[in-house]
Structures are given as structure tokens and as C-alpha cells.
Design a protein around this motif. Structure first.
Motif, mmCIF file in Angstrom:
data_model
loop_
_atom_site.group_PDB
_atom_site.id
_atom_site.type_symbol
_atom_site.label_atom_id
_atom_site.label_comp_id
_atom_site.label_asym_id
_atom_site.label_seq_id
_atom_site.Cartn_x
_atom_site.Cartn_y
_atom_site.Cartn_z
ATOM 1 N N PRO A 171 0.817 -1.227 0.000
ATOM 2 C CA PRO A 171 0.000 0.000 0.000
ATOM 3 C C PRO A 171 0.842 1.264 0.000
ATOM 4 C CG PRO A 171 -0.453 -1.329 1.960
ATOM 5 C CD PRO A 171 0.616 -2.040 1.186
ATOM 6 N N ILE A 172 1.959 1.237 0.711
ATOM 7 C CA ILE A 172 2.909 2.363 0.615
ATOM 8 C C ILE A 172 4.312 1.769 0.544
ATOM 9 C CG2 ILE A 172 3.831 4.482 1.615
ATOM 10 C CD1 ILE A 172 1.274 4.922 3.069
ATOM 11 N N ASP A 173 4.823 1.707 -0.667
ATOM 12 C CA ASP A 173 6.206 1.266 -0.851
ATOM 13 C C ASP A 173 7.080 2.510 -0.856
ATOM 14 O OD1 ASP A 173 8.383 -0.484 -1.536
ATOM 15 O OD2 ASP A 173 8.265 0.363 -3.544
ATOM 16 N N ARG B 111 19.019 9.401 -6.344
ATOM 17 C CA ARG B 111 18.505 8.600 -5.224
ATOM 18 C C ARG B 111 17.038 8.889 -5.021
ATOM 19 N NH1 ARG B 111 23.944 9.301 -1.581
ATOM 20 N NH2 ARG B 111 25.147 7.827 -2.853
ATOM 21 N N MET B 112 16.230 7.867 -5.124
ATOM 22 C CA MET B 112 14.799 8.051 -4.873
ATOM 23 C C MET B 112 14.228 6.792 -4.241
ATOM 24 S SD MET B 112 13.622 8.238 -8.858
ATOM 25 C CE MET B 112 11.899 8.317 -8.590
ATOM 26 N N ASP B 113 13.173 6.994 -3.484
ATOM 27 C CA ASP B 113 12.566 5.888 -2.752
ATOM 28 C C ASP B 113 11.572 5.129 -3.633
ATOM 29 O OD1 ASP B 113 13.389 6.620 0.208
ATOM 30 O OD2 ASP B 113 12.621 8.477 -0.661
ATOM 31 N N SER B 114 11.403 3.888 -3.301
ATOM 32 C CA SER B 114 10.275 3.074 -3.790
ATOM 33 C C SER B 114 10.437 2.537 -5.198
ATOM 34 C CB SER B 114 8.960 3.843 -3.699
ATOM 35 O OG SER B 114 8.754 4.650 -4.850
ATOM 36 N N GLN B 115 9.392 1.795 -5.631
ATOM 37 C CA GLN B 115 9.372 1.244 -6.993
ATOM 38 C C GLN B 115 9.157 2.328 -8.048
ATOM 39 O OE1 GLN B 115 7.531 -2.688 -7.808
ATOM 40 N NE2 GLN B 115 6.940 -2.677 -5.664
ATOM 41 N N LEU C 290 20.203 0.291 -9.977
ATOM 42 C CA LEU C 290 21.134 -0.605 -9.282
ATOM 43 C C LEU C 290 20.707 -0.753 -7.828
ATOM 44 C CD1 LEU C 290 24.597 0.821 -10.529
ATOM 45 C CD2 LEU C 290 23.291 -1.099 -11.487
ATOM 46 N N ARG C 291 20.568 -1.978 -7.384
ATOM 47 C CA ARG C 291 20.239 -2.258 -5.972
ATOM 48 C C ARG C 291 21.195 -3.342 -5.498
ATOM 49 N NH1 ARG C 291 15.427 -1.050 -3.305
ATOM 50 N NH2 ARG C 291 15.021 -2.234 -1.424
ATOM 51 N N LEU C 292 22.220 -2.926 -4.773
ATOM 52 C CA LEU C 292 23.265 -3.858 -4.347
ATOM 53 C C LEU C 292 23.046 -4.262 -2.907
ATOM 54 C CD1 LEU C 292 25.180 -4.377 -6.631
ATOM 55 C CD2 LEU C 292 24.642 -1.976 -6.684
ATOM 56 N N PRO C 293 23.094 -5.558 -2.632
ATOM 57 C CA PRO C 293 22.814 -6.032 -1.271
ATOM 58 C C PRO C 293 23.726 -5.391 -0.231
ATOM 59 C CG PRO C 293 23.246 -7.870 -2.767
ATOM 60 C CD PRO C 293 23.498 -6.631 -3.543
ATOM 61 N N THR C 294 23.138 -5.098 0.921
ATOM 62 C CA THR C 294 23.948 -4.555 2.019
ATOM 63 C C THR C 294 24.220 -5.619 3.082
ATOM 64 O OG1 THR C 294 21.941 -3.806 3.102
ATOM 65 C CG2 THR C 294 23.126 -2.176 1.786
ATOM 66 N N SER C 295 23.470 -6.719 3.006
ATOM 67 C CA SER C 295 23.730 -7.791 3.974
ATOM 68 C C SER C 295 23.485 -9.127 3.290
ATOM 69 C CB SER C 295 22.808 -7.661 5.188
ATOM 70 O OG SER C 295 21.545 -8.232 4.905
HETATM 71 N N1 LIG Z 1 18.048 -4.120 4.401
HETATM 72 C C1 LIG Z 1 17.284 -3.909 3.347
HETATM 73 N N2 LIG Z 1 17.759 -4.137 2.109
HETATM 74 C C2 LIG Z 1 17.019 -3.926 1.031
HETATM 75 N N3 LIG Z 1 15.729 -3.501 1.083
HETATM 76 C C3 LIG Z 1 15.189 -3.275 2.292
HETATM 77 C C4 LIG Z 1 15.937 -3.451 3.467
HETATM 78 N N4 LIG Z 1 15.138 -3.129 4.507
HETATM 79 C C5 LIG Z 1 13.950 -2.756 4.005
HETATM 80 N N5 LIG Z 1 13.963 -2.856 2.668
HETATM 81 C C6 LIG Z 1 12.880 -2.636 1.715
HETATM 82 O O1 LIG Z 1 13.147 -1.541 0.876
HETATM 83 C C7 LIG Z 1 11.888 -0.986 0.519
HETATM 84 C C8 LIG Z 1 12.033 0.412 0.061
HETATM 85 O O2 LIG Z 1 13.257 0.490 -0.590
HETATM 86 P P1 LIG Z 1 13.470 1.482 -1.729
HETATM 87 O O3 LIG Z 1 14.769 1.251 -2.376
HETATM 88 O O4 LIG Z 1 12.329 1.344 -2.632
HETATM 89 O O5 LIG Z 1 13.378 2.883 -1.060
HETATM 90 S S1 LIG Z 1 14.401 3.500 -0.027
HETATM 91 O O6 LIG Z 1 15.038 4.586 -0.727
HETATM 92 O O7 LIG Z 1 15.350 2.488 0.394
HETATM 93 O O8 LIG Z 1 13.570 3.932 1.095
HETATM 94 C C9 LIG Z 1 11.095 -1.067 1.748
HETATM 95 O O9 LIG Z 1 9.739 -1.083 1.385
HETATM 96 P P2 LIG Z 1 8.692 -0.326 2.339
HETATM 97 O O10 LIG Z 1 8.844 -1.001 3.667
HETATM 98 O O11 LIG Z 1 7.404 -0.660 1.677
HETATM 99 O O12 LIG Z 1 9.034 1.110 2.331
HETATM 100 C C10 LIG Z 1 11.570 -2.341 2.402
HETATM 101 O O13 LIG Z 1 10.718 -3.418 2.152
#
Ligand SMILES: Nc1ncnc2c1ncn2[C@@H]1O[C@H](COP(=O)(O)OS(=O)(=O)O)[C@@H](OP(=O)(O)O)[C@H]1O
Ligand SMILES: [Mg+2]
Length: 241
Positions: A23-25, A149-153, A168-173
């Protein structure tokens, strides 16, 4: 309301019709008045068939250049877009202005002719994507512009309509598993717009293994013509870690 929310208890998996809803990504983006998305995906037997992203803070204009503050100066009429895709039928964007839903337009990723002019986007939150590694990858690819840099899908929608080029979304853990509702809609919309979406190893995102993308690490989305080139560099940089 809580009872309705509790009905969202599917385990996901490879069988049947499963709807994913976020509902809110980009919750943090929503709170800071930046980008967020309302996300819907329909999976059938583990394959994403329909994806919809409502992005109320993105500009209507598909060609508006991608910047970190995109949409902040737009009027209510100029702001809000719905991206959608149906498997095999392409992707569209549809203005979501104050006058109600307008006609949808077909969207396509922009071909990258010169990597030096390409743009890439990534998460705002350093905890969600390794920005240092992304920077090294971009530099090695020859990208000269700083990341957006921007949030969400909204990132997926933005590259699908050619406003940006690469996500690009690179794992942090090692332990974090991406959630299917955070990627299902965006994955299909980018692929239907002519892009490829994979993990850092170049494997397609696998939505058939449960509520998380347990078989994948990270997300790399780029126009199909350059995706292999991007993955090669991702592998080189990650190999040096
Ligand atoms: N550790 C870690 N690694 C990767 N992703 C994670 C992590 N923790 C949380 N999340 C998820 O990231 C969702 C939002 O990420 P975004 O890249 O879209 O936006 S953000 O800029 O990081 O806020 C966010 O979605 P919402 O919770 O709906 O905001 C999370 O599901
Ligand atoms: Mg989310």
C-alpha cells in the motif's frame, strides 16, 4: 480493517493466483514528501502477469528528467502517474492528475547510446542498497553523472518510461531477502518496456519461491541491449570485494 489485513497471509509460491500489494512502498519517501508507490502485482503460478504502480509524486510528463527532487515543483495537475503492464502486452503510463485518469500511453526504455551520458538510480536509504558499490560499478561502466537517489518502486517506473536508464540495488547484507511485493510490479513493467531485470548474478527474479526473493541477491535493471555489459561490471566489482 485489521481482519482484512490479516487475510493477506499467503505463503506465496509456485502454484495458483497470488496478488501482491504494497500500500505504501517507500515509506520513508512518503514521510519525507518524496517518492513512494502504491504497488499491485498478480502472479500466476509464480510468474508475474500484471503489474501496476501508482506514483502520486512523480511528474505526469514521461520525459521529465530524473532528479532526486523530481516532482517537488509540479502542480497538482502535473503530478501523479500510474504505470501498468500486462505480460506480453507492453507497458503504459497514465496521468493521474486532478481531472481524473487520462488515456494511457505506451512507454519504452530509452536506448543507451553513450554510457557516459547514462543515468542510474538507487535507493535513498544506504541500508537498502550499497551506494559505495553502486558508485564503483557506475564509474567502471563510464557513467559520469551522479546517481539519482529516490525511494520506492518509482525507480522501476522511471526507467521504464525512459526518464532514467539503469536501476542498481546492491545487497547490504548477506541475510536480507527482498520481498515479492517490493518488486513484482516494477519487474514486469520494466521488462514489458524493453528492459531486463535480474539479480547481481544475472538471474531473473524468481517470484515462485515464497514471500521473498530467496533465490536472488540485489536487483540490476537496464535496457536489454546493455544489460549483459552492466552485469559483467557488477560481477567484476563484487568479485573484488
Ligand atoms: N536491508 C534492506 N535491504 C534492502 N531492502 C530493504 C531493506 N530493509 C527494508 N527494505 C525494503 O526496501 C523498501 C524500500 O526500498 P526502496 O529502495 O524502494 O526505497 S528507499 O530509498 O530504500 O527507502 C522497503 O519497502 P517499504 O517497507 O514498503 O518502504 C523495504 O521493504
Ligand atoms: Mg515496500
Amino acid at each position: 480493517m485489521l481482519e482484512i489485513i490479516d487475510q493477506g497471509n499467503s505463503k506465496g509460491g509456485a502454484k495458483g493466483r497470488i496478488w501482491t500489494i504494497d500500500p505504501i512502498d517507500g515509506t520513508k519517501g512518503f514521510l519525507r514528501g518524496g517518492q513512494y508507490a502504491v504497488c499491485l502485482g498478480l502472479m500466476v503460478d509464480g510468474d508475474v502477469k500484471v503489474g501496476v504502480l501508482g506514483c502520486p509524486n512523480l511528474p505526469v510528463d514521461d520525459a521529465a528528467p530524473l532528479t532526486a527532487d523530481i516532482g517537488t515543483n509540479a502542480t497538482d495537475e502535473g503530478r501523479g502517474v500510474i504505470f501498468s503492464a500486462v505480460q506480453g502486452q507492453g507497458a503504459t503510463s497514465r496521468p493521474l492528475g486532478t481531472a481524473g485518469l487520462a488515456e494511457g500511453k505506451s512507454i519504452a526504455m530509452k536506448p543507451i547510446t553513450e554510457m557516459s551520458n547514462a543515468s542510474f538510480c538507487e535507493s535513498v536509504e544506504a541500508g537498502h542498497s550499497d551506494q559505495g558499490v553502486a558508485g564503483q560499478i557506475a564509474q567502471k561502466l563510464g557513467i559520469t553523472k551522479p546517481s539519482v537517489r529516490m525511494d520506492s518502486q518509482a525507480k522501476y517506473g522511471s526507467i521504464a518510461r525512459g526518464a532514467g536508464d539503469i536501476y542498481l540495488r546492491l545487497p547490504t547484507s548477506k541475510s536480507y531477502q527482498e520481498k515479492i511485493w517490493d518488486h513484482a510490479a516494477g519487474d514486469l513493467i520494466v521488462r514489458e518496456a524493453g528492459g531486463q531485470v535480474t539479480d547481481v548474478s544475472g538471474n531473473r527474479l524468481d517470484f515462485s519461491v515464497g514471500r521473498t526473493l530467496a533465490e536472488n541477491k540485489g536487483v540490476i535493471a537496464a535496457p536489454a541491449a546493455v544489460h549483459d555489459q552492466v552485469i559483467k561490471v557488477v560481477q567484476e566489482v563484487l568479485g573484488q570485494q
